[in-house]
Design a protein around this motif. Structure first.
Motif, PDB file in Angstrom:
ATOM      1  N   GLN A 134      10.416  10.911  -5.940  1.00  0.00           N
ATOM      2  CA  GLN A 134      10.311  10.696  -8.084  1.00  0.00           C
ATOM      3  C   GLN A 134       9.185  10.450  -8.222  1.00  0.00           C
ATOM      4  O   GLN A 134       8.638  10.176  -9.257  1.00  0.00           O
ATOM      5  CB  GLN A 134      11.042  10.481  -8.684  1.00  0.00           C
ATOM      6  CG  GLN A 134      12.662  11.387  -8.699  1.00  0.00           C
ATOM      7  CD  GLN A 134      13.653  11.168  -9.328  1.00  0.00           C
ATOM      8  OE1 GLN A 134      13.736  10.148  -9.485  1.00  0.00           O
ATOM      9  NE2 GLN A 134      14.766  12.108  -9.742  1.00  0.00           N
ATOM     10  N   TYR A 135       9.206   8.647  -7.478  1.00  0.00           N
ATOM     11  CA  TYR A 135       7.388   8.037  -8.001  1.00  0.00           C
ATOM     12  C   TYR A 135       6.444   8.525  -6.808  1.00  0.00           C
ATOM     13  O   TYR A 135       4.907   8.924  -7.699  1.00  0.00           O
ATOM     14  CB  TYR A 135       8.055   6.572  -6.951  1.00  0.00           C
ATOM     15  CG  TYR A 135       6.405   6.397  -6.441  1.00  0.00           C
ATOM     16  CD1 TYR A 135       6.084   4.796  -8.086  1.00  0.00           C
ATOM     17  CD2 TYR A 135       5.490   5.868  -5.649  1.00  0.00           C
ATOM     18  CE1 TYR A 135       4.673   4.402  -7.280  1.00  0.00           C
ATOM     19  CE2 TYR A 135       4.469   5.133  -5.413  1.00  0.00           C
ATOM     20  CZ  TYR A 135       4.286   4.576  -6.015  1.00  0.00           C
ATOM     21  OH  TYR A 135       3.214   4.010  -6.229  1.00  0.00           O
ATOM     22  N   ALA A 136       6.861   9.197  -5.751  1.00  0.00           N
ATOM     23  CA  ALA A 136       5.996   9.695  -5.481  1.00  0.00           C
ATOM     24  C   ALA A 136       5.165  10.970  -6.505  1.00  0.00           C
ATOM     25  O   ALA A 136       3.871  10.890  -6.794  1.00  0.00           O
ATOM     26  CB  ALA A 136       5.420  10.055  -4.235  1.00  0.00           C
ATOM     27  N   ALA A 137       5.876  11.520  -7.220  1.00  0.00           N
ATOM     28  CA  ALA A 137       5.055  13.135  -7.649  1.00  0.00           C
ATOM     29  C   ALA A 137       4.654  12.244  -9.227  1.00  0.00           C
ATOM     30  O   ALA A 137       3.706  12.640  -9.301  1.00  0.00           O
ATOM     31  CB  ALA A 137       6.927  13.593  -7.933  1.00  0.00           C
ATOM     32  N   LYS A 138       4.891  11.379  -9.720  1.00  0.00           N
ATOM     33  CA  LYS A 138       4.016  10.555 -10.888  1.00  0.00           C
ATOM     34  C   LYS A 138       3.046   9.959 -10.149  1.00  0.00           C
ATOM     35  O   LYS A 138       2.486   9.939 -10.683  1.00  0.00           O
ATOM     36  CB  LYS A 138       5.469   9.695 -11.462  1.00  0.00           C
ATOM     37  CG  LYS A 138       6.564  10.184 -12.310  1.00  0.00           C
ATOM     38  CD  LYS A 138       7.748   8.924 -12.573  1.00  0.00           C
ATOM     39  CE  LYS A 138       8.591   9.672 -13.468  1.00  0.00           C
ATOM     40  NZ  LYS A 138       9.720   8.965 -13.770  1.00  0.00           N
ATOM     41  N   ASP A 158       0.774  -1.414   0.296  1.00  0.00           N
ATOM     42  CA  ASP A 158      -0.012   0.020   0.217  1.00  0.00           C
ATOM     43  C   ASP A 158       0.929   1.373  -0.378  1.00  0.00           C
ATOM     44  O   ASP A 158       1.350   1.632   1.185  1.00  0.00           O
ATOM     45  CB  ASP A 158      -1.256   0.175   1.478  1.00  0.00           C
ATOM     46  CG  ASP A 158      -1.989   0.925   1.287  1.00  0.00           C
ATOM     47  OD1 ASP A 158      -2.008   1.720   0.159  1.00  0.00           O
ATOM     48  OD2 ASP A 158      -2.148   2.006   2.366  1.00  0.00           O
ATOM     49  N   PRO A 159       1.254   1.965  -1.253  1.00  0.00           N
ATOM     50  CA  PRO A 159       2.157   3.567  -1.041  1.00  0.00           C
ATOM     51  C   PRO A 159       0.843   3.765  -1.166  1.00  0.00           C
ATOM     52  O   PRO A 159       1.555   4.781  -2.208  1.00  0.00           O
ATOM     53  CB  PRO A 159       2.733   2.881  -2.747  1.00  0.00           C
ATOM     54  CG  PRO A 159       1.504   2.508  -3.578  1.00  0.00           C
ATOM     55  CD  PRO A 159       1.214   0.954  -3.058  1.00  0.00           C
ATOM     56  N   ASN A 160       0.733   4.571  -0.041  1.00  0.00           N
ATOM     57  CA  ASN A 160       0.006   5.785   0.455  1.00  0.00           C
ATOM     58  C   ASN A 160       1.313   6.774   1.242  1.00  0.00           C
ATOM     59  O   ASN A 160       2.356   6.304   1.378  1.00  0.00           O
ATOM     60  CB  ASN A 160      -1.116   5.314   1.343  1.00  0.00           C
ATOM     61  CG  ASN A 160      -0.235   5.076   3.129  1.00  0.00           C
ATOM     62  OD1 ASN A 160       0.223   5.865   3.798  1.00  0.00           O
ATOM     63  ND2 ASN A 160      -0.695   3.691   3.132  1.00  0.00           N
ATOM     64  N   PRO A 161       0.390   7.643   0.626  1.00  0.00           N
ATOM     65  CA  PRO A 161       1.200   8.974   1.029  1.00  0.00           C
ATOM     66  C   PRO A 161       2.848   9.188   2.532  1.00  0.00           C
ATOM     67  O   PRO A 161       3.176   9.082   2.980  1.00  0.00           O
ATOM     68  CB  PRO A 161       0.832  10.256   1.479  1.00  0.00           C
ATOM     69  CG  PRO A 161      -0.677   9.623   0.445  1.00  0.00           C
ATOM     70  CD  PRO A 161      -0.695   8.375   0.407  1.00  0.00           C
ATOM     71  N   LYS A 162       1.404   7.965   3.655  1.00  0.00           N
ATOM     72  CA  LYS A 162       1.892   8.160   5.121  1.00  0.00           C
ATOM     73  C   LYS A 162       3.081   7.972   5.251  1.00  0.00           C
ATOM     74  O   LYS A 162       4.297   7.537   5.981  1.00  0.00           O
ATOM     75  CB  LYS A 162       1.232   7.599   6.234  1.00  0.00           C
ATOM     76  CG  LYS A 162       1.355   7.528   7.461  1.00  0.00           C
ATOM     77  CD  LYS A 162       0.287   6.961   8.008  1.00  0.00           C
ATOM     78  CE  LYS A 162       0.889   6.897  10.026  1.00  0.00           C
ATOM     79  NZ  LYS A 162      -0.460   5.951  10.540  1.00  0.00           N
ATOM     80  N   GLU A 196       6.292   8.923   2.965  1.00  0.00           N
ATOM     81  CA  GLU A 196       7.139   9.854   3.993  1.00  0.00           C
ATOM     82  C   GLU A 196       8.395   9.080   5.397  1.00  0.00           C
ATOM     83  O   GLU A 196       8.968   9.250   5.202  1.00  0.00           O
ATOM     84  CB  GLU A 196       5.839  11.009   4.925  1.00  0.00           C
ATOM     85  CG  GLU A 196       6.976  11.190   5.700  1.00  0.00           C
ATOM     86  CD  GLU A 196       5.330  12.229   6.463  1.00  0.00           C
ATOM     87  OE1 GLU A 196       6.010  12.890   7.728  1.00  0.00           O
ATOM     88  OE2 GLU A 196       4.358  12.202   5.633  1.00  0.00           O
ATOM     89  N   ALA A 197       6.980   7.565   5.782  1.00  0.00           N
ATOM     90  CA  ALA A 197       8.279   7.622   6.100  1.00  0.00           C
ATOM     91  C   ALA A 197       8.950   6.378   5.826  1.00  0.00           C
ATOM     92  O   ALA A 197      10.361   6.500   6.725  1.00  0.00           O
ATOM     93  CB  ALA A 197       7.454   6.040   7.209  1.00  0.00           C
ATOM     94  N   LEU A 198       9.268   5.853   4.694  1.00  0.00           N
ATOM     95  CA  LEU A 198       9.566   5.570   3.986  1.00  0.00           C
ATOM     96  C   LEU A 198      11.431   6.069   3.903  1.00  0.00           C
ATOM     97  O   LEU A 198      12.409   6.231   3.602  1.00  0.00           O
ATOM     98  CB  LEU A 198       9.798   4.565   2.319  1.00  0.00           C
ATOM     99  CG  LEU A 198      10.441   3.558   1.456  1.00  0.00           C
ATOM    100  CD1 LEU A 198      11.233   2.587   2.097  1.00  0.00           C
ATOM    101  CD2 LEU A 198       9.658   3.780   0.509  1.00  0.00           C
ATOM    102  N   ILE A 199      10.626   7.781   3.138  1.00  0.00           N
ATOM    103  CA  ILE A 199      11.968   8.411   2.580  1.00  0.00           C
ATOM    104  C   ILE A 199      12.504   8.928   4.116  1.00  0.00           C
ATOM    105  O   ILE A 199      13.863   9.329   3.902  1.00  0.00           O
ATOM    106  CB  ILE A 199      11.545   9.874   2.022  1.00  0.00           C
ATOM    107  CG1 ILE A 199      10.688   9.698   1.450  1.00  0.00           C
ATOM    108  CG2 ILE A 199      11.969  11.180   2.261  1.00  0.00           C
ATOM    109  CD1 ILE A 199      10.101  10.914   0.710  1.00  0.00           C
ATOM    110  N   SER A 200      12.223   8.874   4.842  1.00  0.00           N
ATOM    111  CA  SER A 200      12.629   9.238   5.915  1.00  0.00           C
ATOM    112  C   SER A 200      13.807   8.079   6.597  1.00  0.00           C
ATOM    113  O   SER A 200      14.688   8.194   7.243  1.00  0.00           O
ATOM    114  CB  SER A 200      11.618   8.971   7.788  1.00  0.00           C
ATOM    115  OG  SER A 200      12.028  10.037   8.613  1.00  0.00           O
TER     116      SER A 200
END
Length: 85
Positions: free
Chosen positions: A61-65, A34-38, A41-45
């Motif tokens: 970049q994935y999130a932007a697309k 489930d690649p949701n925004p939360k 964000e946690a993965l980037i952190s």
């Protein structure tokens, strides 16, 4: 049998105790399901804590697309070269 514990909880607890490699493991599993925004964000952190800026940039970049609503635009880093004499 052991009770089921949500993978998001495992990732949260690993991050809370600063076990960032384990946190990354759980966050990547969560991201696949489930690649949701939360989750993003946690993965980037987690990537940033483990000094993996290229991986963090890939997720941005994935999130932007994928979400087309990314409010933060990634900044390009400037690297200075050292003159060798």
């Amino acid at each position: 049998a052991l009770p089921y514990i949500d993978i998001e909880l495992w990732g949260t607890q690993a991050e809370r105790v600063q076990a960032y490699a384990k946190c990354l493991h759980y966050r990547e599993i969560e991201f696949k399901s489930d690649p949701n925004p939360k989750c993003i964000e946690a993965l980037i952190s987690a990537y940033n804590h483990l000094d993996m800026p290229e991986a963090a940039m890939g997720i941005i970049q994935y999130a932007a697309k994928a979400h087309n609503k990314l409010a933060v635009r990634p900044k390009k880093r400037k690297y200075s070269s050292v003159d060798k004499k």
